[in-house]
Design a protein around this motif. Structure first.
Motif, PDB file in Angstrom:
ATOM      1  N   PRO A 182       0.844  -1.202   0.000  1.00 17.53           N
ATOM      2  CA  PRO A 182       0.000   0.000   0.000  1.00 17.53           C
ATOM      3  C   PRO A 182       0.883   1.257   0.000  1.00 17.53           C
ATOM      4  CG  PRO A 182      -0.756  -1.537   1.685  1.00 17.53           C
ATOM      5  CD  PRO A 182       0.529  -2.073   1.138  1.00 17.53           C
ATOM      6  N   ALA A 183       0.564   2.162  -0.904  1.00 18.12           N
ATOM      7  CA  ALA A 183       1.362   3.380  -1.046  1.00 18.12           C
ATOM      8  C   ALA A 183       1.147   4.275   0.170  1.00 18.12           C
ATOM      9  CB  ALA A 183       0.968   4.122  -2.309  1.00 18.12           C
ATOM     10  N   PRO A 184       2.233   4.858   0.695  1.00 18.54           N
ATOM     11  CA  PRO A 184       2.098   5.740   1.846  1.00 18.54           C
ATOM     12  C   PRO A 184       1.311   7.017   1.514  1.00 18.54           C
ATOM     13  CG  PRO A 184       4.404   5.613   1.124  1.00 18.54           C
ATOM     14  CD  PRO A 184       3.615   4.683   0.295  1.00 18.54           C
ATOM     15  N   SER A 185       1.278   7.405   0.257  1.00 18.94           N
ATOM     16  CA  SER A 185       0.504   8.581  -0.168  1.00 18.94           C
ATOM     17  C   SER A 185      -0.005   8.347  -1.585  1.00 18.94           C
ATOM     18  CB  SER A 185       1.372   9.839  -0.096  1.00 18.94           C
ATOM     19  OG  SER A 185       2.466   9.738  -0.983  1.00 18.94           O
ATOM     20  N   GLU A 186      -0.971   9.148  -2.013  1.00 20.56           N
ATOM     21  CA  GLU A 186      -1.568   8.997  -3.352  1.00 20.56           C
ATOM     22  C   GLU A 186      -0.542   9.156  -4.463  1.00 20.56           C
ATOM     23  OE1 GLU A 186      -4.587   8.132  -4.968  1.00 20.56           O
ATOM     24  OE2 GLU A 186      -4.893   7.450  -2.928  1.00 20.56           O
ATOM     25  N   ASP A 187       0.394  10.073  -4.288  1.00 21.95           N
ATOM     26  CA  ASP A 187       1.369  10.330  -5.351  1.00 21.95           C
ATOM     27  C   ASP A 187       2.399   9.212  -5.490  1.00 21.95           C
ATOM     28  OD1 ASP A 187       2.413  11.144  -2.869  1.00 21.95           O
ATOM     29  OD2 ASP A 187       3.885  12.452  -3.849  1.00 21.95           O
ATOM     30  N   MET A 188       2.459   8.282  -4.555  1.00 26.69           N
ATOM     31  CA  MET A 188       3.408   7.161  -4.632  1.00 26.69           C
ATOM     32  C   MET A 188       2.797   5.916  -5.282  1.00 26.69           C
ATOM     33  SD  MET A 188       6.363   8.049  -3.666  1.00 26.69           S
ATOM     34  CE  MET A 188       7.256   6.554  -3.358  1.00 26.69           C
ATOM     35  N   GLY A 209      24.509   0.932 -21.502  1.00 24.89           N
ATOM     36  CA  GLY A 209      23.155   1.283 -21.914  1.00 24.89           C
ATOM     37  C   GLY A 209      22.184   0.115 -21.904  1.00 24.89           C
ATOM     38  N   LYS A 210      22.667  -1.087 -21.607  1.00 20.75           N
ATOM     39  CA  LYS A 210      21.798  -2.265 -21.559  1.00 20.75           C
ATOM     40  C   LYS A 210      21.667  -2.728 -20.115  1.00 20.75           C
ATOM     41  CE  LYS A 210      23.051  -3.849 -26.143  1.00 20.75           C
ATOM     42  NZ  LYS A 210      23.691  -4.886 -26.937  1.00 20.75           N
ATOM     43  N   VAL A 211      20.491  -3.248 -19.788  1.00 16.72           N
ATOM     44  CA  VAL A 211      20.252  -3.718 -18.423  1.00 16.72           C
ATOM     45  C   VAL A 211      21.077  -4.975 -18.185  1.00 16.72           C
ATOM     46  CG1 VAL A 211      18.538  -4.588 -16.804  1.00 16.72           C
ATOM     47  CG2 VAL A 211      17.943  -2.720 -18.340  1.00 16.72           C
ATOM     48  N   LEU A 212      21.910  -4.908 -17.151  1.00 23.53           N
ATOM     49  CA  LEU A 212      22.714  -6.058 -16.760  1.00 23.53           C
ATOM     50  C   LEU A 212      21.951  -6.892 -15.725  1.00 23.53           C
ATOM     51  CD1 LEU A 212      25.535  -7.128 -17.437  1.00 23.53           C
ATOM     52  CD2 LEU A 212      26.418  -5.851 -15.516  1.00 23.53           C
ATOM     53  N   ARG A 213      21.290  -6.178 -14.793  1.00 23.75           N
ATOM     54  CA  ARG A 213      20.447  -6.829 -13.796  1.00 23.75           C
ATOM     55  C   ARG A 213      19.316  -5.862 -13.458  1.00 23.75           C
ATOM     56  NH1 ARG A 213      22.963  -8.480  -8.133  1.00 23.75           N
ATOM     57  NH2 ARG A 213      22.608  -6.301  -7.634  1.00 23.75           N
ATOM     58  N   TYR A 214      18.104  -6.369 -13.519  1.00 20.75           N
ATOM     59  CA  TYR A 214      16.947  -5.544 -13.202  1.00 20.75           C
ATOM     60  C   TYR A 214      16.918  -5.230 -11.705  1.00 20.75           C
ATOM     61  CZ  TYR A 214      15.178  -6.632 -17.832  1.00 20.75           C
ATOM     62  OH  TYR A 214      15.046  -6.752 -19.191  1.00 20.75           O
ATOM     63  N   ALA A 215      16.445  -4.041 -11.367  1.00 21.77           N
ATOM     64  CA  ALA A 215      16.290  -3.668  -9.956  1.00 21.77           C
ATOM     65  C   ALA A 215      15.049  -4.366  -9.422  1.00 21.77           C
ATOM     66  CB  ALA A 215      16.165  -2.158  -9.829  1.00 21.77           C
ATOM     67  N   LYS A 216      15.221  -5.112  -8.341  1.00 20.80           N
ATOM     68  CA  LYS A 216      14.069  -5.777  -7.710  1.00 20.80           C
ATOM     69  C   LYS A 216      13.485  -4.776  -6.725  1.00 20.80           C
ATOM     70  CE  LYS A 216      15.740 -10.385  -8.474  1.00 20.80           C
ATOM     71  NZ  LYS A 216      16.158 -11.669  -7.940  1.00 20.80           N
ATOM     72  N   VAL A 217      12.193  -4.451  -6.943  1.00 20.06           N
ATOM     73  CA  VAL A 217      11.600  -3.336  -6.202  1.00 20.06           C
ATOM     74  C   VAL A 217      10.244  -3.692  -5.627  1.00 20.06           C
ATOM     75  CG1 VAL A 217      12.794  -1.615  -7.626  1.00 20.06           C
ATOM     76  CG2 VAL A 217      10.533  -2.388  -8.297  1.00 20.06           C
ATOM     77  N   VAL A 218       9.828  -2.853  -4.645  1.00 19.74           N
ATOM     78  CA  VAL A 218       8.498  -2.901  -4.073  1.00 19.74           C
ATOM     79  C   VAL A 218       7.744  -1.715  -4.665  1.00 19.74           C
ATOM     80  CG1 VAL A 218       7.151  -2.743  -1.952  1.00 19.74           C
ATOM     81  CG2 VAL A 218       9.332  -3.966  -1.945  1.00 19.74           C
ATOM     82  N   VAL A 219       6.560  -2.004  -5.220  1.00 23.19           N
ATOM     83  CA  VAL A 219       5.789  -0.965  -5.903  1.00 23.19           C
ATOM     84  C   VAL A 219       4.593  -0.572  -5.057  1.00 23.19           C
ATOM     85  CG1 VAL A 219       4.533  -0.400  -8.024  1.00 23.19           C
ATOM     86  CG2 VAL A 219       6.500  -1.924  -8.106  1.00 23.19           C
ATOM     87  N   GLY A 220       4.294   0.732  -5.039  1.00 23.52           N
ATOM     88  CA  GLY A 220       3.125   1.237  -4.299  1.00 23.52           C
ATOM     89  C   GLY A 220       1.848   0.928  -5.039  1.00 23.52           C
ATOM     90  N   ALA A 221       0.844   0.405  -4.281  1.00 16.63           N
ATOM     91  CA  ALA A 221      -0.442   0.071  -4.898  1.00 16.63           C
ATOM     92  C   ALA A 221      -1.516   1.037  -4.466  1.00 16.63           C
ATOM     93  CB  ALA A 221      -0.850  -1.350  -4.524  1.00 16.63           C
ATOM     94  N   GLY A 272       1.952   3.394  -8.008  1.00 17.12           N
ATOM     95  CA  GLY A 272       2.611   3.064  -9.273  1.00 17.12           C
ATOM     96  C   GLY A 272       4.081   3.450  -9.298  1.00 17.12           C
ATOM     97  N   LYS A 273       4.585   3.887  -8.153  1.00 16.79           N
ATOM     98  CA  LYS A 273       5.994   4.267  -8.070  1.00 16.79           C
ATOM     99  C   LYS A 273       6.742   3.280  -7.186  1.00 16.79           C
ATOM    100  CE  LYS A 273       5.260   9.060  -8.986  1.00 16.79           C
ATOM    101  NZ  LYS A 273       6.041  10.162  -9.328  1.00 16.79           N
ATOM    102  N   VAL A 274       8.055   3.307  -7.308  1.00 19.87           N
ATOM    103  CA  VAL A 274       8.897   2.411  -6.522  1.00 19.87           C
ATOM    104  C   VAL A 274       9.023   2.972  -5.109  1.00 19.87           C
ATOM    105  CG1 VAL A 274      11.205   1.433  -6.309  1.00 19.87           C
ATOM    106  CG2 VAL A 274      10.167   1.663  -8.564  1.00 19.87           C
ATOM    107  N   ILE A 275       8.655   2.131  -4.127  1.00 19.33           N
ATOM    108  CA  ILE A 275       8.737   2.544  -2.723  1.00 19.33           C
ATOM    109  C   ILE A 275      10.077   2.154  -2.122  1.00 19.33           C
ATOM    110  CG2 ILE A 275       7.749   2.188  -0.427  1.00 19.33           C
ATOM    111  CD1 ILE A 275       5.061   1.706  -1.786  1.00 19.33           C
ATOM    112  N   GLU A 276      10.517   0.937  -2.463  1.00 17.46           N
ATOM    113  CA  GLU A 276      11.757   0.416  -1.871  1.00 17.46           C
ATOM    114  C   GLU A 276      12.489  -0.467  -2.883  1.00 17.46           C
ATOM    115  OE1 GLU A 276      13.003  -2.619   1.755  1.00 17.46           O
ATOM    116  OE2 GLU A 276      10.968  -1.853   1.669  1.00 17.46           O
ATOM    117  N   VAL A 277      13.812  -0.476  -2.789  1.00 18.49           N
ATOM    118  CA  VAL A 277      14.629  -1.337  -3.635  1.00 18.49           C
ATOM    119  C   VAL A 277      15.102  -2.526  -2.796  1.00 18.49           C
ATOM    120  CG1 VAL A 277      16.747  -1.515  -4.979  1.00 18.49           C
ATOM    121  CG2 VAL A 277      15.404   0.572  -5.071  1.00 18.49           C
TER     122      VAL A 277
END
Length: 175
Positions: free
Chosen positions: A141-147, A163-175, A149-154
Motif C-alpha cells: 500500500p502506497a504511503p501517499s496517493e502520489d506514490m 546502456g543495456k540492463v545487466l540486472r533488473y532492480a528488484k523493487v516494491v511498488v506502491g499500490a 505506481g511508483k517504486v517505494i523500496e529497492v
C-alpha cells in the motif's frame, strides 16, 4: 604509262582499303579490350566493397564479443558488490570504526572500478515503475496517493552496462 599510273593507283587504293580494314579491326579490338577492362574494374570494385564489408562486420563482431565478455565478468562481480553493501549496512551501527572504514574503502574501490568500465546503478526509489528497468517483487500500500505506481523500496539494486540492463532492480511498488 597511264596503265602504270592506274596500277599504282589500284595498289594504293588496295593498301588504303587494307589499312582501313586494319584500323577497323584495331578499333574493334580496342573497344573489346575497353569493355573487358571495365568489366574487370567493376569486378575488382565489387570485390573490394565485399572485403570492406567483411572487415567491418568482423570488427563489429569482435567488439560485441569483447563487450559481452566484459559484461559477463562485471555481472559475476555484482554479488560481491551486494555482499559489500549488506556488510556496510550491518556495520553502520557497529562501533568498530576500522571495519566500517575498511569495508567502505573496499566497496568504493570496487564500485569505482566497475563504474569506470561502464557500470551504472538503476535509480529506482520514487521513480515510476518501469518494466524496462525494474522487476516488481511485491506491491505494498502506497504511503501517499502520489506514490501509487511508483517504486517505494529497492530490494536488490539494478545495474546497466553500456546502456543495456545487466540486472533488473528488484523493487516494491506502491499500490
Amino acid at each position: 604509262m597511264a596503265k602504270a599510273k592506274e596500277e599504282k593507283k589500284d595498289t594504293e587504293e588496295q593498301k588504303v582499303d587494307k589499312n582501313l580494314q586494319k584500323i577497323e579491326e584495331l578499333e574493334k579490338k580496342i573497344e573489346e579490350l575497353e569493355q573487358q577492362l571495365d568489366k574487370e574494374k567493376n569486378d575488382y570494385l565489387r570485390l573490394m566493397a565485399e572485403f570492406e564489408t567483411f572487415r567491418r562486420r568482423n570488427a563489429e563482431e569482435r567488439l560485441v564479443l569483447v563487450g559481452s565478455a566484459a559484461a559477463d565478468t562485471i555481472k559475476g562481480m555484482l554479488p560481491v558488490l551486494d555482499d559489500l553493501e549488506r556488510a556496510m549496512a550491518i556495520l553502520k551501527d557497529s562501533k568498530d570504526e576500522a571495519a566500517v572504514e575498511g569495508t567502505t574503502l573496499i566497496y568504493d574501490k570496487l564500485f569505482g572500478f566497475l563504474k569506470d568500465k561502464g557500470l551504472e546503478v538503476i535509480d529506482a526509489v520514487g521513480k515510476d515503475f518501469d518494466t524496462d528497468f525494474h522487476e516488481a517483487v511485491t506491491q505494498f500500500p502506497a504511503p501517499s496517493e502520489d506514490m501509487k505506481g511508483k517504486v517505494i523500496e529497492v530490494v536488490q539494486t539494478g545495474y546497466t552496462y553500456g546502456g543495456k540492463v545487466l540486472r533488473y532492480a528488484k523493487v516494491v511498488v506502491g499500490a
